[in-house]
Design a protein around this motif. Structure first.
Motif, PDB file in Angstrom:
ATOM      1  N   SER A   1      25.171  35.323  39.516  1.00 31.95           N
ATOM      2  CA  SER A   1      23.951  35.070  40.042  1.00 31.95           C
ATOM      3  C   SER A   1      22.883  34.229  39.228  1.00 31.95           C
ATOM      4  CB  SER A   1      23.339  36.347  40.256  1.00 31.95           C
ATOM      5  OG  SER A   1      23.329  37.306  39.068  1.00 31.95           O
TER       6      SER A   1
ATOM      7  N   ILE B   1      26.580  43.322  45.166  1.00 34.01           N
ATOM      8  CA  ILE B   1      25.399  43.862  45.728  1.00 34.01           C
ATOM      9  C   ILE B   1      24.376  42.728  45.903  1.00 34.01           C
ATOM     10  CG2 ILE B   1      25.602  46.212  44.595  1.00 34.01           C
ATOM     11  CD1 ILE B   1      23.524  44.880  42.308  1.00 34.01           C
TER      12      ILE B   1
ATOM     13  N   PRO C   1      28.872  46.396  41.950  1.00 28.23           N
ATOM     14  CA  PRO C   1      27.556  46.555  41.350  1.00 28.23           C
ATOM     15  C   PRO C   1      27.843  45.577  40.120  1.00 28.23           C
ATOM     16  CG  PRO C   1      28.494  48.625  41.333  1.00 28.23           C
ATOM     17  CD  PRO C   1      29.666  47.561  41.687  1.00 28.23           C
ATOM     18  N   GLY C   2      26.955  45.653  39.101  1.00 31.00           N
ATOM     19  CA  GLY C   2      27.053  45.330  37.691  1.00 31.00           C
ATOM     20  C   GLY C   2      28.144  46.188  36.881  1.00 31.00           C
TER      21      GLY C   2
HETATM   22  C1  AKB Z   1      25.758  39.514  38.692  1.00 27.07           C
HETATM   23  O1  AKB Z   1      25.104  40.025  37.947  1.00 27.07           O
HETATM   24  O2  AKB Z   1      25.571  38.197  39.013  1.00 27.07           O
HETATM   25  C2  AKB Z   1      26.946  40.150  39.013  1.00 27.07           C
HETATM   26  C3  AKB Z   1      27.009  40.887  40.156  1.00 27.07           C
HETATM   27  C4  AKB Z   1      25.948  42.046  40.550  1.00 27.07           C
HETATM   28  O3  AKB Z   1      27.368  40.591  41.149  1.00 27.07           O
HETATM   29  N1  AKB Z   1      27.208  40.863  37.894  1.00 27.07           N
END
Ligand code: AKB
Length: 326
Positions: free
Chosen positions: A82, A121, A173-174
Motif C-alpha cells: 500500500s 483489507i 490484515p497486517g
Molecule cells: C499493507 O500495509 O499494505 C499490507 C496490507 C494490509 O495488505 N500489510
C-alpha cells in the motif's frame, strides 16, 4: 497428512513468502517447493535453496519454470504494497494485476492446477462499516494497491467461473512475525516497533496513537493459507477472497502491551512518539476489524493469537535471536 505437491512461490523472499516457503517445505518436502523472486535471497535465507529468479511480468519465464519443475500449485505472493505503491501507481497496477493474470493464464491453459492469491483489507475504503466489515461490503479502495487487489479478486472469480480455475484467496490484515521484515506496507509499524523497542527502547510511529487496524500473527496467517489450500474445493464458496480477522489493536495498545511485557521481563523500557505521515490517511481509510464468519463457516478458520500471546511470542523469539547474535 498433507498430500505432496510440486509448488512454486512467487515473492518468496518477502515477509510472508519467507515463512510460507519454509512451511510448505515442511509440509511437502524441500524438493517440492521452488522459491522465486525478482530479488535474490542472501545465502542464509531458507529460500536460497531451490531458488530461481522470476519477474512475474515475464510470462514466458514463468511458463518455462512451471514446465521444467512440473509445478502443480502456485502461491502468487509478489506484489507492491500500500505505502510503496503510491510512489509509482502505474507500476504497482502492472505488477499486481498483470503478474496475477500471467499466473491465471498458466492455470487456464492447464499448466498448473491450483493458485493461491493474497488479497488484503486494503480492498475496502471509507464507505463501509468500519467494525466487523462484512465480506461483501462495497469495495471502494483509496490506494492503487487496494484497487489492484480488488481487481485481482474479480479476475480470480472470473477465471474460476469461466474456466474452472481452482484459485483461492485471503484478505490478509497486517501480518506480524519475528521471522522476516515487511516492506512498503502501512501496517509495517507493528513489526518495526518490536525491533526498535529491543534495540533502542524508543519508537517513532507513523500512525496516530488510536488508529486501530485488523492484524494477524504470522503463525495464524500461515496456518490460514495452508488450511484454505487444503480444503475440499466444494467448501470454497467465495472465489474472490475471504476476510481474515486475527485481532485488532492501535499503536497505543500494542505499545502498552510491549512496555508491560518488557518490564515484567526486566529487559528495558519503551518510549513511543507519534508523527503520523501520509500512511495515516491510508490506515484511516481501512476497516478497524473485519467479519470473517464466511471463512469460519466454509473451511473452519479460527484465529489463535490474541495480543498478549502475540507480544510474548515476538519478544521470546526476537530476544533469543538478539542473544545468539551478540
Ligand atoms: C499493507 O500495509 O499494505 C499490507 C496490507 C494490509 O495488505 N500489510
Amino acid at each position: 497428512m498433507t498430500s505432496p505437491q510440486r509448488i512454486l512461490v512467487t515473492g518468496a523472499t518477502g515477509q510472508i513468502g519467507t515463512v510460507l516457503s519454509a512451511a510448505l517445505r515442511a509440509a511437502h518436502g524441500s524438493d517440492a517447493v521452488l522459491c522465486t523472486d525478482i530479488v535474490t535471497p542472501p545465502p542464509a535465507s531458507p529460500c536460497a535453496e531451490r531458488f530461481a529468479t522470476l519477474d512475474v511480468l515475464d510470462a514466458a519465464r514463468l511458463r518455462a519454470l512451471v514446465a521444467e519443475h512440473r509445478i502443480e500449485t502456485v502461491y502468487h505472493l509478489s506484489a507492491v504494497l500500500s505505502a510503496r505503491g503510491e510512489a509509482d501507481p502505474l507500476r504497482t497496477w502492472e505488477v499486481n494485476v498483470n503478474g496475477l493474470i500471467n499466473v491465471l493464464e498458466a492455470a487456464r491453459e492447464g499448466l498448473i492446477a491450483r493458485v493461491f492469491f493474497p488479497s488484503t483489507i486494503a480492498v475496502f475504503g471509507p464507505n463501509v462499516p468500519p467494525n466487523g466489515t462484512p465480506d461483501d461490503a462495497v469495495l471502494n479502495p483509496t490506494t492503487v494497491y487496494g484497487m489492484s487487489k480488488a481487481a485481482g479478486e474479480n479476475w480470480c472469480a472470473y477465471y474460476h467461473a469461466r474456466w474452472g480455475v481452482d484459485v483461492r484467496g485471503l484478505r490478509y490484515p497486517g501480518v506480524i512475525g519475528h521471522q522476516s521484515l515487511p516492506g512498503g506496507g502501512t501496517t509495517d509499524y507493528a513489526v518495526d516497533i518490536f525491533h526498535q523497542a529491543l534495540e533502542n527502547g524508543r519508537y517513532e510511529c507513523f500512525l496516530a496513537a488510536d488508529q486501530r487496524l485488523p492484524m494477524i500473527y504470522m503463525d495464524d496467517a500461515i496456518r490460514a493459507t495452508l488450511e484454505i489450500m487444503a480444503a475440499p474445493a466444494e467448501q470454497i464458496r467465495r472465489r474472490t477472497s475471504y476476510n481474515l480477522q486475527g485481532l485488532s489493536f492501535s499503536p497505543a495498545e500494542i505499545a502498552a502491551e510491549i512496555r508491560g511485557e518488557m518490564r515484567r521481563r526486566g529487559i528495558g523500557e519503551l518510549e513511543i512518539v507519534y508523527r503520523p505521515d501520509y500512511r495515516q490517511a491510508i490506515a484511516a481509510s481501512w476497516p478497524r476489524s473485519v467479519d470473517d464468519r464466511e471463512a469460519r463457516q466454509d473451511w473452519n478458520w479460527r484465529a489463535r493469537f490474541e495480543l498478549p500471546q502475540l507480544v510474548a511470542d515476538m519478544l521470546d523469539n526476537l530476544a533469543a535471536h538478539a542473544t545468539c547474535t551478540v
